[in-house]
Design an enzyme around this catalytic site. Structure first.
Site, PDB file in Angstrom:
ATOM      1  CG  HIS A 186      -2.126  -0.928   0.946  1.00 54.52           C
ATOM      2  ND1 HIS A 186      -2.894  -1.454   1.945  1.00 54.52           N
ATOM      3  CD2 HIS A 186      -2.640  -1.395  -0.204  1.00 54.52           C
ATOM      4  CE1 HIS A 186      -3.827  -2.212   1.421  1.00 54.52           C
ATOM      5  NE2 HIS A 186      -3.690  -2.196   0.121  1.00 54.52           N
ATOM      6  CD  GLU A 428       4.929 -17.762 -28.851  1.00 56.99           C
ATOM      7  OE1 GLU A 428       5.557 -16.955 -28.148  1.00 56.99           O
ATOM      8  OE2 GLU A 428       4.044 -18.510 -28.399  1.00 56.99           O
ATOM      9  CG  ASP A 452       9.009 -17.566 -27.003  1.00 60.40           C
ATOM     10  OD1 ASP A 452      10.097 -17.877 -26.484  1.00 60.40           O
ATOM     11  OD2 ASP A 452       7.921 -17.656 -26.414  1.00 60.40           O
ATOM     12  CB  CYS A 499       1.430  -9.566 -27.249  1.00 63.75           C
ATOM     13  SG  CYS A 499       1.711 -11.264 -27.749  1.00 63.75           S
TER      14      CYS A 499
HETATM   15  C1  PEP Z   1       6.487 -13.619 -26.756  1.00 69.42           C
HETATM   16  O1  PEP Z   1       7.041 -14.700 -26.888  1.00 69.42           O
HETATM   17  O2  PEP Z   1       6.818 -12.588 -27.380  1.00 69.42           O
HETATM   18  C2  PEP Z   1       5.372 -13.452 -25.807  1.00 69.42           C
HETATM   19  C3  PEP Z   1       4.652 -12.361 -25.761  1.00 69.42           C
HETATM   20  O3  PEP Z   1       5.100 -14.466 -24.971  1.00 69.42           O
HETATM   21  P1  PEP Z   1       5.961 -14.837 -23.679  1.00 69.42           P
HETATM   22  O4  PEP Z   1       6.901 -13.692 -23.421  1.00 69.42           O
HETATM   23  O5  PEP Z   1       4.964 -15.053 -22.604  1.00 69.42           O
HETATM   24  O6  PEP Z   1       6.648 -16.077 -24.111  1.00 69.42           O
HETATM   25 MG    MG Z   2       6.176 -16.559 -26.168  1.00 72.17          MG
END
Ligand code: PEP
Ligand code: MG
Length: 567
Positions: A186, A428, A452, A499
């Site tokens: 907190h 990936e 990845d 992502c």
């Molecule tokens: C990635 O591989 O870019 C990804 C977003 O997944 P993680 O980092 O969870 O393997």
């Molecule tokens: Mg990944």
């Protein structure tokens, strides 16, 4: 230089004010007039509740509703009928109010502290705060009042309790250093809400500093500098100006759409690991969640979470997002993410082994349980499913077949869910990249996992320092892969996001705009920064940059060139 947990960003330069804690020792006497003692305890509780609601009101004005609720929660803790009843019973048995309060609070503190769940552990800190405040009232000890601290004060304390925070005047307090507390305590939440730089868990801080000593708090890097010289103060004063300027500028992007300088709109999502992180995504002005890494629900426990527990977690995130998209990735274990109770064999090459979708397609009951939980949660928001580590079309088809089975089972039960739930895949692996044209015909969307993809494309383990020089999404091979994946998605009219960490890399932004990425999914603190970066580029300028970058032969040339055009 001292190091601690970087809990609230920014630079504070000021004079240390050491918060000394008063002794709360008392004589453990046996009481005879137990009714009077119960009354004494109840009066103390009443005083505590009155003080605390006044503090909560003050905090509502200085920090906000959520922060005030932390203090209001303290009133609920002590008003809990079980806790109060047990304390009354102990007093009725002859214990003095102080001892009865301490015994019961300590029992709960012990129980909460032992929990795996960080939120439950946090309740131990709240209970400690409540105990301290009521003991102070019972003993007539005045609690530390920091509301009168002079301008440019850096608070140094063993712990900044929420009740102390209520007295903080943010015009005067420029930094906070504590000996305890982590990023999610907190103290950290409140420091962030008040925008006061804070470094927590600096061991022995209250003894290392003296009152009035000049101190620099670097809450971005978790560093504390004691008695800095003139040059050092100059350097950090400049850093502070830069930080404040950037923070002000970024705030201009809050509540805005994510658009490039040529008016193309993008989706700007967040990556999360726990359902409650969805709140961070919303607070950071994310437009949805582009990656919910569900493996975190399976970690730090001793058995697989059942369908209901998972359903509640996914539903919680969906409800927080109030209709904003939520892309839930199915279990991505193996590689560097171990879950001991699943009994995975030790492998020579875990990154090339039995992991993610491969494991799920062989453990169909576990997989279907997750799919059913996600489907049921889809009745509460815009949920989409994403399979990790796809290398073949069969994996996507097999995953989809199990999804259909899960739907059929739910229908039989009469459960509601979104029939046409979008089902996409992580891009990936090099294999998925090379067959992106085929996959794009069957997947509803792509999300490029550059973390990845970079590792597999470069055959380079980022954890291995000897080969980490190869690990860069700006390697020509990785860039070509990204470009091709996006092109295949565009040809087949499916959305394509990113992502992996590269989505928030300023050097990548013009390239991604040029290639035609449609969605960026980044960590919550990067949202406004990425929105700003996107807004700077027209498609035309981005195309020029990407053409030149792709004509280059080495990662170094590309990086140097991109640095020259992005800074
Ligand atoms: C990635 O591989 O870019 C990804 C977003 O997944 P993680 O980092 O969870 O393997
Ligand atoms: Mg990944």
């Amino acid at each position: 230089m001292l190091y601690g947990t970087a809990a609230s960003e920014g630079i504070g330069i000021g004079k240390a004010l050491i918060i000394e804690e008063h002794s709360l020792e008392y004589e453990n006497t046996t009481v005879t007039d137990t009714d009077a003692e119960i009354k004494r305890f109840q009066n103390a509780v009443e005083d505590f509740c009155n003080n605390t609601s006044a503090q909560a009101e003050a905090l509502r004005k200085s920090a906000g509703d959520k922060e005030a609720e932390i203090l209001e929660g303290h009133i609920q803790i002590i008003k809990d009928p079980y806790l109060c009843g047990e304390i009354d019973k102990l007093i009725a048995g002859g214990k003095c109010a102080e001892a009865a309060l301490e015994q019961m609070c300590d029992m709960f503190i012990g129980m909460f502290s032992a929990a795996d769940d960080e939120l439950i552990r946090q309740r131990a800190a709240d209970m400690r705060d409540v105990k301290k405040s009521i003991l102070s009232i019972l003993l007539g000890v005045k609690e530390v009042n920091i509301s009168q601290a002079p301008k440019d004060t850096v608070l140094v304390a063993r712990e900044i309790t929420p009740s102390m925070t209520a007295g903080i005047n943010k015009d005067n307090i420029v930094g906070i250093i504590t000996e305890t507390g982590g990023k999610t305590s907190h103290s950290a939440i409140l420091a962030r809400a008040l925008e006061i730089p804070a470094v927590l868990s600096v061991s022995g801080a209250t003894e290392k500093f003296t009152d009035g000593e000049l101190v620099i708090v670097d809450g971005t890097n978790g560093e504390v500098i004691d008695s800095p010289d003139y040059d050092c103060v100059q350097k950090y004063t400049e850093k502070r100006s830069g930080f404040l300027k950037e923070r002000r500028e970024l705030e201009n992007y809050r509540g805005k759409e994510t658009v490039s300088a040529s008016n193309t709109e993008y989706e700007l999502f967040c990556n999360i690991g726990k359902p409650e992180d969805a709140l961070k995504a919303v607070e950071a002005d994310g437009e949805g969640v582009g990656l919910f890494r569900t493996e975190f629900l399976f970690m730090d426990r001793t058995q697989v979470p059942d369908e209901n527990e998972q359903f509640e977690a996914y539903k919680k995130a969906a409800l927080i997002l109030k209709g904003k998209p939520l892309i839930i990735r199915t279990l991505d274990i193996g590689g560097d993410k171990e879950i001991p109770y699943l009994g995975l064999q030790k492998e020579e090459n875990p990154f090339l082994g039995f992991r993610a979708i491969r494991y799920c397609l062989k453990n169909t009951e576990l997989f279907k349980t997750q799919l059913k939980a996600i489907l049921r949660a889809s009745a509460f928001g815009d949920i989409r499913i994403m399979f990790p580590l796809i290398t073949t079309v069969d994996e996507l088809r097999d995953g989809r077949a199990l999804l259909e089975q899960a739907k059929a089972e739910l229908k039989e039960q009469g459960s509601e869910f979104t029939e046409n739930i979008m089902t996409g895949i992580m891009m990936e692996t090099p294999s998925a990249t090379i067959i992106a044209d085929i996959l794009a015909k069957e997947a509803d969307f792509f999300s490029i996992g550059t973390n990845d993809l970079t590792g597999y494309t470069m055959a380079s383990d980022r954890g291995n320092a000897d080969v980490s020089y190869l690990y860069s999404p700006l390697q020509p091979s990785v860039l070509r892969s990204i470009k091709y994946i996006i092109e295949c998605a565009a040809k087949n009219n499916i959305p394509v996001g990113m992502c992996g960490e590269a989505a928030a890399n300023p050097l990548m932004i013009p390239l991604l705009i040029s290639f035609g990425l449609t969605e960026f999914s980044v960590s919550a603190p990067s949202v406004l920064k990425v929105r700003k970066l996107i807004s700077k580029w027209t498609k035309e300028e981005a195309d020029k940059v990407s053409q030149k970058a792709l004509s280059m032969s080495t990662e170094k040339e590309i990086t140097d060139y991109l640095k020259s055009v992005t800074q």
